[in-house]
Scaffold this motif. Structure first.
Motif, mmCIF file in Angstrom:
data_model
loop_
_atom_site.group_PDB
_atom_site.id
_atom_site.type_symbol
_atom_site.label_atom_id
_atom_site.label_comp_id
_atom_site.label_asym_id
_atom_site.label_seq_id
_atom_site.Cartn_x
_atom_site.Cartn_y
_atom_site.Cartn_z
ATOM 1 N N LEU A 112 -8.643 1.828 -5.005
ATOM 2 C CA LEU A 112 -9.062 3.184 -4.290
ATOM 3 C C LEU A 112 -10.745 2.591 -3.724
ATOM 4 O O LEU A 112 -11.296 1.804 -4.410
ATOM 5 N N ARG A 157 -3.486 4.174 -8.374
ATOM 6 C CA ARG A 157 -4.236 3.254 -8.913
ATOM 7 C C ARG A 157 -3.476 2.420 -10.222
ATOM 8 O O ARG A 157 -3.337 1.211 -10.305
ATOM 9 N N GLY A 178 -2.652 -0.050 -6.423
ATOM 10 C CA GLY A 178 -3.540 0.295 -5.607
ATOM 11 C C GLY A 178 -4.996 -0.040 -5.541
ATOM 12 O O GLY A 178 -5.683 0.727 -6.876
ATOM 13 N N LEU A 183 0.752 -1.115 0.072
ATOM 14 C CA LEU A 183 -0.123 -0.085 -0.011
ATOM 15 C C LEU A 183 0.887 1.140 0.096
ATOM 16 O O LEU A 183 0.823 2.245 -0.814
ATOM 17 N N THR A 219 -8.249 4.867 0.324
ATOM 18 C CA THR A 219 -7.718 3.726 -0.292
ATOM 19 C C THR A 219 -8.363 2.498 0.455
ATOM 20 O O THR A 219 -9.294 2.966 1.348
#
Lengths: 597, 597
Positions: free
Chosen positions: A512, A506, A510, A298, A557
């Motif tokens: 969202l 993203r 990652g 992350l 996140t």
């Protein structure tokens, strides 16, 4: 000055209450009659226990409905009073609180009230007991402090004086200036309680919503100034009943209570603890985790780079711009998964900040977690979060970064610049005390609290900040006392371009938090946006808010353990935290947590 | 009449809310905007889901701060409104709620308000949407229903009418009689909410303390009568926001909500469910236990004798005078230890009582627990307690006792005569609904609720009784939502001589809850007793209370599982339950539970 607390202010048995008061450093207690009645200890045993704990019994309370009644009723009251004075003799208590009558038998006759109180004081004197007469805000005929004082003055008896209670005085809207007209030696006792400013029935307000000085909306310091000017030299005593305190652990409540008195004494010049040292920034946030991979994945996607490793401990430093996150996989890693365990506060004078904190009863943390080369001062906040006072890379002071060994890494363009704020959900019964702690211990300012309804209950949040907004802590409390173990925490990272930061996150893999399409239709109804702007927000899950000063764009996140991150872009002096969007965000998080809803 | 409920009244996601409303039998819903915004479903999907569930969308709400504003602002509002009307078209909702403005931009100009509402209705008409204008009790310039109606009347537009909300009308103290002056077809919508009578800020009161009709202090039935007289024929819709409902499970809340509407319709002659059949006594209390020895030991010491055994189930009947206790060791025995699982209520007409209960949505229990020869009608109370409607040993009706086979036993002189009351601690969020259930389903009367502080929090209790006091159920709620699993229950046994009954219990090896000596010193101060009387009470742990009608003496046994017994002696028409003594009793029970405190 001596400090005291009414046993009714604390939860538990009388023994538990006395122990908590003594441990928090109070000098004395007011013994509330119901606590004594319910105790298996005899009065002599309570006296001995109290003395062993170093506490005096400053007041026995209350006696009710004594005065201004028909003679036959008064005879019964005197009989009852003799019993209580005898009890007080056994207890070693020399002052009794008599509240102005609420009895339907009481008549509106000050002369009768004065006469009967004088006769009560005659009997009290035989037992060496002083009678402190107080106006309840809802007293039947006597409801203001000056009225109570006129009756005491007319009675003119050495064993009769008045008791002042800040709640009763300020809730009635009385001007406390007149207190200075009362001779100090006739003010037998002073009870202090604050309360949130509410338009409601004063009896209900008093019984359920009192709080400690500094937690409510009354000017307790101003009132105390008048009482001191009058020449009062007795104890400062807290009498606070509140539905929440009744249930909370007595120990922490007693510490908060005494902290509130210390701050009050500081505000009125009666004490001079070390001055507050307001933090000037966030040095770091520290995550503890038993499961490091999701955390570093992350952080990596957010644009953080591992820049250093602690010389002797399993702690890594991840950095991006001025934002620093420590990832601790050591034994300190909590059993309940990934959590935000500590915040490093940049301090102009860390040692002085620690002295301030200690003087205000913040639990000073043992140095076991501190770093060998650069001793770090740290205290625990009421929710258990550790607060470190840091001097980062300042030549004149040792820096915590000195304990870290740089590791090879590729410098990357940061997409966020610093930690905008951290949000900490508090145990449900510690919301008010958390705000007082951060204000008094750290010298931060508290903003107004905000209520937010999510699908499963009501949340409340309140931010504490320094003057330039470089330190912002959002304190929240969830709807129910049931899910304390799962309290959410988050770190918000400031960016100048939330769209770019979200895209980069993203693109790096990652995830969202997706926001519902209906939210964007509503945004379109409320505001005008440039072509394609809303589509971008919708695509990335970016939320939007504005206030009179500026605009706020933010997105979230996924959650790892108890922790998630927020990307925030503030423009034009926006001061809030997007509270308007919180219901939608909370619903989205619920939906992720419980798919199918 | 059609019934509806606002989604804001229920906890959960929009899908959960819709499902709960449909299952409880509502015909429609008001869709609260925030619920829609937070939903991942598109408006068309919500429409389809709603239709599948058999629900109509009766109202979309709310639009705020629309009218009486400067032209430029109004243009923005119209733009926003068009978006919302388009959304409503997709949703299939044809009425929108517009609340009177609270905006600082709004001016006190009824003509302007009427003009802008007329123009809003023009646009709404293009979408087939009706605008229902409602006065918020805290509206900036329009805060009463008659004022809102005058503006609607002046605007004179077919797509503009008014919405009435019982809370806003009654909280302001407006006379609802004037509603009859409004043409029924111009009352586009009726929202119903009750609230406890409180002196507090009306906005806070409205947002946090609303409750369902019959749970508060407003005359909702009277208001509804006026609305019906005016000729209103739209749905009866509940709009209740309340901090507790926000957290409670949506399903039970929806059932309680609809029950409140059924009772309201009955009160106003709009519906005629089967009439209540008030129970005339307590036939039995049933304990389930996985560990029978402590239970029967306790019953034996109390003077109960095992008189019969069920023909086919592991259930024994223990009897003493008219007090009967069933001890069930069958598989129904709950996992959480000994508990009070059921109450048999003596009913003049058990079948009619069951029909009444079923018509008011009380969950009818399957007959699996019923007895073969004498079918017993039973329903579940909100706390899960099973309520059986019984006819005990009446020749014209089958008796549950017929299923029991007498066992040999020695007749003994009873020391208690009957069950005085049963006390049931409710789940923390079901206190108000429990009282409404017992009042409406069983036809009992609710007494005022009483607050009691024990050492660890605040308790609240409220008794429901029949007219002669032969059925008394004390509903309680504990301080925290955390200990629902350990909810205490007790059975109080009536005696003419509590001293003799307590002695006999103790002599038979029973353990009485000891009370602190300080309590008796206080009794001596408050009342005069015959020589030796107080010593006897102290020895046995007997508590004492009096009211204007008479005296009350009572004591408690030890607790087995979740259950304990109380011995009570009422003299001279005492009507209470010794609430004054509850703090001492609760502290004593805590002390037994946690020795050393």
């Amino acid at each position: 000055m001596r400090t005291s607390i009414a046993t009714v202010s604390l939860s538990g048995s009388l023994t538990e209450k006395l122990t908590a008061a003594a441990r928090a450093g109070f000098d004395g207690v007011e013994v509330f009659e119901n606590d004594l009645l319910a105790s298996p200890l005899a009065p002599e045993e309570i006296r001995a226990r109290t003395a062993d704990l170093g506490l005096s019994i400053d007041l026995y309370q209350p006696m009710r409905d004594v005065e201004a009644v028909p003679e036959e009723e008064f005879a019964r009251n005197l009989r009852r009073a003799r019993h209580k004075f005898e009890l007080m003799r056994r207890l070693g208590a020399d002052t009794v609180l008599v509240c102005s009558s609420v009895s339907p038998l009481a008549v509106d006759d000050d002369a009768l009230a004065a006469d009967q109180l004088r006769r009560l004081a005659d009997v009290a004197g035989e037992f060496g007991v002083r009678v402190a007469y107080e106006a309840l805000a809802w007293g039947r005929h006597v409801s203001t402090y000056d009225h109570a004082w006129r009756i005491v003055e007319a009675a003119d008896h050495p064993y009769l004086g008045t008791c002042l209670d800040s709640f009763h005085i300020l809730a009635r809207g009385s001007d406390p200036k007149g207190i200075e007209d009362i001779p100090g030696e006739k003010i037998f006792f002073l009870q202090l309680a604050d309360a949130p400013l509410m338009a409601m029935d004063v009896l209900q307000w008093s019984r359920h919503y009192r709080c400690f000085p500094g937690q409510g909306g009354f000017d307790i310091a101003g009132l105390l100034g008048h009482v001191m000017s009058a020449g009062y030299r007795g104890p400062l005593s807290l009498e606070v009943f509140n539905d929440v305190f009744r249930q909370a652990e007595a120990g922490p409540t007693a510490v908060d209570a005494r902290r509130s008195l210390l701050v009050l004494q500081e505000a009125t010049g009666l004490a001079t603890p070390p001055a507050p040292v307001v933090p000037s920034g966030v040095a770091f946030a520290e995550l503890v985790t038993p499961d490091v991979a999701p955390v570093t994945t992350l952080l990596g996607a957010l644009g953080f780079t591992r820049t250093a490793r602690h010389r002797s401990k399993p702690v890594d430093l991840w950095q991006q711009g001025e934002a620093r996150v420590l990832v601790n996989t050591g034994p300190a890693a909590r059993r309940d998964g990934t959590a935000l365990a500590a915040i490093g506060l940049e301090s102009p004078d860390p040692a002085a900040a620690a002295r301030r904190a200690e003087s205000l009863l913040a639990p000073v943390l043992p140095r076991r977690r501190a770093l060998e080369d650069a001793p770090l001062d740290a205290v625990a906040a009421p929710d258990g979060t550790e607060l470190f006072f840091c001097a980062t890379d300042r030549p004149e002071l040792p820096s915590w970064t000195g304990d870290f060994e740089p590791v090879e890494h590729q410098a990357d363009t940061p997409s966020t610049t610093r930690i905008d704020h951290v949000a900490l959900t508090q145990p449900w019964h510690q919301f008010d005390e958390a705000a007082l702690f951060h204000r008094s211990v750290l010298g931060l300012s508290a903003q107004d609290s905000v209520d937010v309804a999510d699908p499963y209950g009501l949340h409340r949040s309140r931010a504490v900040t320094n003057a330039d907004g470089s330190v912002r802590i959002a304190l929240g409390v969830g709807p129910a006392p049931t899910d304390d173990g799962a309290r959410a925490q988050h770190i918000a990272l400031a960016t100048d371009d939330v769209v770019a930061a979200a895209r980069r996150f993203r693109d790096a893999g990652g995830r969202l938090l997706p926001m519902p399409a209906n939210y964007y239709d509503d945004l379109a109804a409320r505001h005008e946006f440039a072509d394609g702007e809303l589509e971008t927000y919708r695509d990335l899950g970016i939320l939007y808010d504005r206030d009179q000063d500026g605009e706020f764009r933010h997105c979230y996140t996924e959650t790892v353990g108890r922790v998630f991150f927020e990307l925030v872009q503030r423009d034009g002096g926006y001061r809030g935290y997007g509270a308007q969007n919180a219901p939608v965000r909370l619903a989205a998080q619920h939906a992720v947590g419980r798919p199918g809803r």
